[in-house]
Design a protein around this motif. Structure first.
Motif: not given
Length: 64
Positions: A40-42, A46-50
């Motif tokens: 979930v952390y990963a 990824q959500f933040v980076e996108r």
């Protein structure tokens, strides 16, 4: 009340092994708990980076 590190907005974080425990507090008691496992952390990273490549309106605003 949580012994974790205060992140802001009544949210505290602490490690439990390889899991992050997020809690919210009303000032007296922990009121909600979210356990963030590595997968979930990963996904969150990824959500933040996108999201960071989108328009600036999605970015947190700095306090004046």
């Amino acid at each position: 009340m949580s012994d974790g590190i205060y992140l802001g907005d009544a949210v505290f974080a602490e490690w439990h092994g390889n899991v992050i425990k997020l809690t919210t507090s009303n000032g007296r008691d922990d009121t909600n708990t979210i356990w963030i496992e590595p997968s979930v952390y990963a996904a969150l990273i990824q959500f933040v980076e996108r999201s960071s490549v989108r328009e600036d309106r999605h970015q947190p605003q700095e306090a004046p």
